[in-house]
Every structure is written in structure tokens, then in C-alpha cells.
Scaffold this motif. Structure first.
Motif, PDB file in Angstrom:
ATOM      1  N   GLY A  80       9.126  16.742   7.643  1.00 42.09           N
ATOM      2  CA  GLY A  80       8.971  15.384   8.154  1.00 42.09           C
ATOM      3  C   GLY A  80       7.573  15.058   8.632  1.00 42.09           C
ATOM      4  N   ALA A  81       6.757  16.084   8.879  1.00 46.61           N
ATOM      5  CA  ALA A  81       5.402  15.829   9.383  1.00 46.61           C
ATOM      6  C   ALA A  81       4.577  14.998   8.412  1.00 46.61           C
ATOM      7  CB  ALA A  81       4.703  17.157   9.673  1.00 46.61           C
ATOM      8  N   VAL A  82       4.904  15.066   7.121  1.00 47.22           N
ATOM      9  CA  VAL A  82       4.134  14.302   6.139  1.00 47.22           C
ATOM     10  C   VAL A  82       4.251  12.803   6.394  1.00 47.22           C
ATOM     11  CG1 VAL A  82       5.941  14.031   4.353  1.00 47.22           C
ATOM     12  CG2 VAL A  82       3.544  14.223   3.683  1.00 47.22           C
ATOM     13  N   VAL A  83       5.382  12.371   6.937  1.00 43.58           N
ATOM     14  CA  VAL A  83       5.563  10.946   7.222  1.00 43.58           C
ATOM     15  C   VAL A  83       4.577  10.495   8.300  1.00 43.58           C
ATOM     16  CG1 VAL A  83       7.182   9.224   8.140  1.00 43.58           C
ATOM     17  CG2 VAL A  83       7.965  10.939   6.484  1.00 43.58           C
ATOM     18  N   GLU A  84       4.432  11.299   9.354  1.00 43.03           N
ATOM     19  CA  GLU A  84       3.480  10.959  10.417  1.00 43.03           C
ATOM     20  C   GLU A  84       2.067  10.878   9.872  1.00 43.03           C
ATOM     21  OE1 GLU A  84       3.977  10.059  13.409  1.00 43.03           O
ATOM     22  OE2 GLU A  84       6.093  10.509  13.655  1.00 43.03           O
ATOM     23  N   ARG A  85       1.718  11.843   9.026  1.00 39.91           N
ATOM     24  CA  ARG A  85       0.353  11.853   8.484  1.00 39.91           C
ATOM     25  C   ARG A  85       0.094  10.627   7.620  1.00 39.91           C
ATOM     26  NH1 ARG A  85      -2.488  16.459   4.579  1.00 39.91           N
ATOM     27  NH2 ARG A  85      -4.302  15.182   4.026  1.00 39.91           N
ATOM     28  N   LEU A  86       0.992  10.345   6.684  1.00 39.75           N
ATOM     29  CA  LEU A  86       0.770   9.224   5.779  1.00 39.75           C
ATOM     30  C   LEU A  86       0.867   7.881   6.498  1.00 39.75           C
ATOM     31  CD1 LEU A  86       2.710  10.495   2.626  1.00 39.75           C
ATOM     32  CD2 LEU A  86       0.223  10.247   2.878  1.00 39.75           C
ATOM     33  N   ALA A  87       1.803   7.754   7.425  1.00 42.29           N
ATOM     34  CA  ALA A  87       1.895   6.506   8.192  1.00 42.29           C
ATOM     35  C   ALA A  87       0.628   6.283   9.001  1.00 42.29           C
ATOM     36  CB  ALA A  87       3.126   6.541   9.100  1.00 42.29           C
TER      37      ALA A  87
ATOM     38  N   ARG B 163      -4.094   0.034  -1.773  1.00 44.93           N
ATOM     39  CA  ARG B 163      -4.554   1.320  -1.269  1.00 44.93           C
ATOM     40  C   ARG B 163      -3.532   2.404  -1.591  1.00 44.93           C
ATOM     41  NH1 ARG B 163      -4.881   2.010   4.424  1.00 44.93           N
ATOM     42  NH2 ARG B 163      -3.266   0.397   4.596  1.00 44.93           N
ATOM     43  N   CYS B 164      -4.017   3.640  -1.746  1.00 44.90           N
ATOM     44  CA  CYS B 164      -3.120   4.772  -1.955  1.00 44.90           C
ATOM     45  C   CYS B 164      -3.678   5.982  -1.219  1.00 44.90           C
ATOM     46  CB  CYS B 164      -2.961   5.099  -3.439  1.00 44.90           C
ATOM     47  SG  CYS B 164      -1.707   6.375  -3.756  1.00 44.90           S
ATOM     48  N   VAL B 165      -2.847   6.598  -0.393  1.00 42.59           N
ATOM     49  CA  VAL B 165      -3.226   7.829   0.302  1.00 42.59           C
ATOM     50  C   VAL B 165      -2.243   8.911  -0.105  1.00 42.59           C
ATOM     51  CG1 VAL B 165      -4.293   6.624   2.229  1.00 42.59           C
ATOM     52  CG2 VAL B 165      -1.868   7.207   2.353  1.00 42.59           C
ATOM     53  N   GLN B 166      -2.700  10.162  -0.041  1.00 40.85           N
ATOM     54  CA  GLN B 166      -1.880  11.281  -0.510  1.00 40.85           C
ATOM     55  C   GLN B 166      -1.796  12.359   0.557  1.00 40.85           C
ATOM     56  OE1 GLN B 166      -2.835  12.794  -4.518  1.00 40.85           O
ATOM     57  NE2 GLN B 166      -4.293  11.109  -4.712  1.00 40.85           N
ATOM     58  N   ALA B 167      -0.726  13.154   0.487  1.00 39.15           N
ATOM     59  CA  ALA B 167      -0.591  14.309   1.372  1.00 39.15           C
ATOM     60  C   ALA B 167       0.224  15.377   0.670  1.00 39.15           C
ATOM     61  CB  ALA B 167       0.080  13.912   2.689  1.00 39.15           C
TER      62      ALA B 167
ATOM     63  N   ASP C  68       0.868  -1.166   0.000  1.00 42.19           N
ATOM     64  CA  ASP C  68       0.000   0.000   0.000  1.00 42.19           C
ATOM     65  C   ASP C  68       0.909   1.221   0.000  1.00 42.19           C
ATOM     66  OD1 ASP C  68      -2.259  -1.576   0.072  1.00 42.19           O
ATOM     67  OD2 ASP C  68      -2.472  -1.463   2.244  1.00 42.19           O
ATOM     68  N   ILE C  69       0.449   2.291  -0.644  1.00 43.61           N
ATOM     69  CA  ILE C  69       1.339   3.418  -0.923  1.00 43.61           C
ATOM     70  C   ILE C  69       0.805   4.720  -0.326  1.00 43.61           C
ATOM     71  CG2 ILE C  69       2.430   4.805  -2.723  1.00 43.61           C
ATOM     72  CD1 ILE C  69       3.421   1.926  -2.688  1.00 43.61           C
ATOM     73  N   GLY C  70       1.707   5.442   0.323  1.00 39.61           N
ATOM     74  CA  GLY C  70       1.468   6.832   0.676  1.00 39.61           C
ATOM     75  C   GLY C  70       2.337   7.687  -0.218  1.00 39.61           C
ATOM     76  N   LEU C  71       1.750   8.625  -0.933  1.00 42.56           N
ATOM     77  CA  LEU C  71       2.547   9.461  -1.840  1.00 42.56           C
ATOM     78  C   LEU C  71       2.348  10.929  -1.517  1.00 42.56           C
ATOM     79  CD1 LEU C  71       0.595  10.844  -4.247  1.00 42.56           C
ATOM     80  CD2 LEU C  71       0.490   8.475  -4.984  1.00 42.56           C
ATOM     81  N   THR C  72       3.344  11.708  -1.875  1.00 36.98           N
ATOM     82  CA  THR C  72       3.276  13.144  -1.617  1.00 36.98           C
ATOM     83  C   THR C  72       3.064  13.901  -2.908  1.00 36.98           C
ATOM     84  OG1 THR C  72       5.649  13.611  -1.877  1.00 36.98           O
ATOM     85  CG2 THR C  72       4.911  12.811   0.279  1.00 36.98           C
ATOM     86  N   VAL C  73       2.463  15.075  -2.766  1.00 36.21           N
ATOM     87  CA  VAL C  73       2.231  15.936  -3.920  1.00 36.21           C
ATOM     88  C   VAL C  73       2.636  17.352  -3.538  1.00 36.21           C
ATOM     89  CG1 VAL C  73      -0.199  16.190  -3.260  1.00 36.21           C
ATOM     90  CG2 VAL C  73       0.528  16.799  -5.569  1.00 36.21           C
ATOM     91  N   HIS C  74       3.394  17.984  -4.433  1.00 38.96           N
ATOM     92  CA  HIS C  74       3.803  19.371  -4.209  1.00 38.96           C
ATOM     93  C   HIS C  74       2.955  20.283  -5.076  1.00 38.96           C
ATOM     94  CE1 HIS C  74       7.168  22.643  -4.228  1.00 38.96           C
ATOM     95  NE2 HIS C  74       6.223  22.908  -3.359  1.00 38.96           N
ATOM     96  N   ARG C  75       3.225  20.311  -6.382  1.00 32.57           N
ATOM     97  CA  ARG C  75       2.439  21.160  -7.281  1.00 32.57           C
ATOM     98  C   ARG C  75       1.605  20.355  -8.277  1.00 32.57           C
ATOM     99  NH1 ARG C  75       7.508  23.988  -7.305  1.00 32.57           N
ATOM    100  NH2 ARG C  75       7.380  25.977  -6.192  1.00 32.57           N
ATOM    101  N   ASP C  76       2.091  19.195  -8.667  1.00 37.98           N
ATOM    102  CA  ASP C  76       1.447  18.426  -9.734  1.00 37.98           C
ATOM    103  C   ASP C  76       0.325  17.557  -9.168  1.00 37.98           C
ATOM    104  OD1 ASP C  76       0.743  17.130 -12.033  1.00 37.98           O
ATOM    105  OD2 ASP C  76       2.685  16.154 -12.368  1.00 37.98           O
TER     106      ASP C  76
END
Length: 271
Positions: free
Chosen positions: A78-85, A64-68, A39-47
Motif C-alpha cells: 500500500g505504500a505505493v499509493v502514498e508515494r504516487l498520491a 502528467r504521468c508519474v511512476q513507482a 493525470d496518472i500514477g502508474l506502477t511497474v513491477h518487472r516490465d
């Protein structure tokens, strides 16, 4: 007695965070890991559109895939890791892909550009790795941290002082983290791509097979899947005894340093 490593169970959950997965190497990595059951957590900046496309492709693979939202240069990156985890329900693998570059000579490089590149390519990955490691240690199951650097982790390039400094720093950080986290069953490695056909290099993915690079031993740019496959190995049980290493995925480009005085394609293949 022999052991088939392909059947060794993961000591950690098949839950992975991939930064910069909206395109290029990040997207290829997310899709490969999804194919392999993560299952994947991915980040998005502008795209945002690119991230949505990656998410759809992950879900089409039955995962599953979640985004932040994520800015690698932010002080709280680093906060994005806590959110996605938290959204994934745990974390087994972090792949730091998100990054940026620059093209000014050092004498002309504004301090703001230097600071932005270092923040994006070094401090951001550090903060993400730190949060990921804390989560893995707390959960007690080990894990994998994989930092995507560049061949410029190892060799310099004119006009890329900040980029080279950041990637070299990330390579050494990888080694320090490998030493510090080994007792917790966490391996840390880097993958150092050469020229890869991506938007960042101004190419389509298929240019990897149709563009000529005479100065490269394999004669072409790399494909994103060729980088992702190495990352996939490092994220798997097959790499359990590999830590603190850097894997160049460059078609042999770094081997050409001693031939730099030759014009590209002018006979470097002969002594």
C-alpha cells in the motif's frame, strides 16, 4: 428538470493511480483516463520498458504521468499509493489491476503458490485500497476505488483454486468497502473480465477480433479497451450512484453455465 450528467463536475480531483499499467488492461485504463483528463500514477513491477511506453502515451495525451516500483505481494504494497498520491498532489481514483494467476490442481498446489497468489490478488489490492481510502477521507472530497477481479470472482475454474479464492475474496471486499466508505462519498466497485486478449492469456490485442470462441455468446475474446471503457464509466461522475456492484465484461460467458454439458458450438443456441 433534467440534468446532463456529462456536465456534472467531479467532486474529486482528476488524479488516478492505476496498478499494473505497464500492459494490457492496466495500460488501456491509464490511456483512457488520460484521454478523459486524468493525470496518472502508474506502477511497474518487472516490465520497465512497458511502463515507460505507457507513460509516454499518457504524456502524448497532454497529461502528467508519474511512476513507482510496485510488488503487489509485498507486505508494504500500500505504500505505493502514498508515494504516487504525493507525486500527483492528491488522489481521486484508484484502479487495482495488478495481479497474477496459477494453473495447478488444488491437490498439487504448493502452499507457497497459494500464499503468493492470495498476497498478490487480494492482500495487495486491500492494502492499496486502504491507503487510497484514508487519503480520500483525509482530503474530504470522496473518490472512486475500482477493483479488477475476474469472472472467477463469481464462477469456479478447474486448476485455479488460489486465483478463484482471491478474486472471490476481492469481490466481497469490494462490497464491504462500498458499505463502509459510502458516508465519505467514496464508491467502490469491481470489474470482472472474462477472456481478454492480453499477454497474460497468450494473445495479441488484435486477437480479440480474429480468434473464434464458439462457446462464448459473442464468439470471441474481449479487447482491453472494452474493459477499460467500463472502468472509465466507474471512474466518472456518471457513476455517482453506483457502488458495491460487479460488472462482468465477458461477452456473455457466465450466462453459459447451464450449457456446460454441451460441446462448444454444438447447438447451445437452441433450446
Amino acid at each position: 428538470m433534467t440534468t446532463d450528467s456529462a456536465h456534472v463536475p467531479d467532486p474529486f480531483p482528476r488524479l488516478a493511480i492505476v496498478t499494473g499499467a505497464d500492459s494490457g488492461i492496466g495500460r488501456a485504463t491509464a490511456l483512457l483516463l488520460a484521454t478523459e483528463g486524468f493525470d496518472i500514477g502508474l506502477t511497474v513491477h518487472r516490465d520497465v520498458a512497458g511502463a515507460k511506453e505507457t507513460a509516454r502515451a499518457v504524456e502524448q495525451r497532454g497529461r502528467r504521468c508519474v511512476q513507482a516500483a510496485f510488488d503487489a505481494a509485498a507486505t508494504d504494497a500500500g505504500a505505493v499509493v502514498e508515494r504516487l498520491a504525493g507525486d500527483l498532489g492528491g488522489l481521486g481514483v484508484l484502479v487495482n489491476v495488478a495481479g497474477t494467476g496459477q494453473s495447478e490442481l488444488a491437490l498439487d498446489l504448493p502452499l507457497e503458490t497459494w500464499q503468493h497468489v492470495l498476497a498478490t490478488d487480494l492482500t495487495g489490492p486491500f492494502l492499496c485500497a486502504q491507503r487510497a481510502a484514508r487519503r480520500m477521507v483525509a482530503d474530504g472530497h470522496g473518490g472512486r476505488i475500482i477493483n479488477v477481479t475476474s469472472v472467477h470472482e463469481h464462477v469456479p475454474r478447474v486448476g485455479s483454486s488460489a486465483y478463484c479464492a482471491a478474486k472471490a475474496g476481492l469481490g466481497m471486499l469490494t462490497q464491504v468497502l462500498a458499505l463502509e466508505l459510502a458516508e465519505h462519498g467514496i464508491t467502490v466497485n469491481s470489474v470482472a473480465p472474462g477472456e481478454i486478449a492480453t499477454e497474460m492469456t497468450g494473445q495479441d490485442e488484435e486477437d480479440a477480433y480474429r480468434v473464434s470462441r464458439p462457446g462464448n455468446p459473442l464468439g470471441r475474446p474481449g479487447h482491453v479497451n472494452e474493459v477499460a471503457s467500463v472502468i472509465g464509466f466507474l471512474a466518472s461522475p456518471r457513476s455517482a450512484y453506483v457502488t458495491g456492484s460487479s460488472y462482468a465484461v465477458d461477452g456473455g460467458l457466465m450466462l453459459m453455465a447451464a450449457h456446460g454439458h454441451d460441446d462448444a458450438g454444438s447447438g447451445w443456441r437452441r433450446p
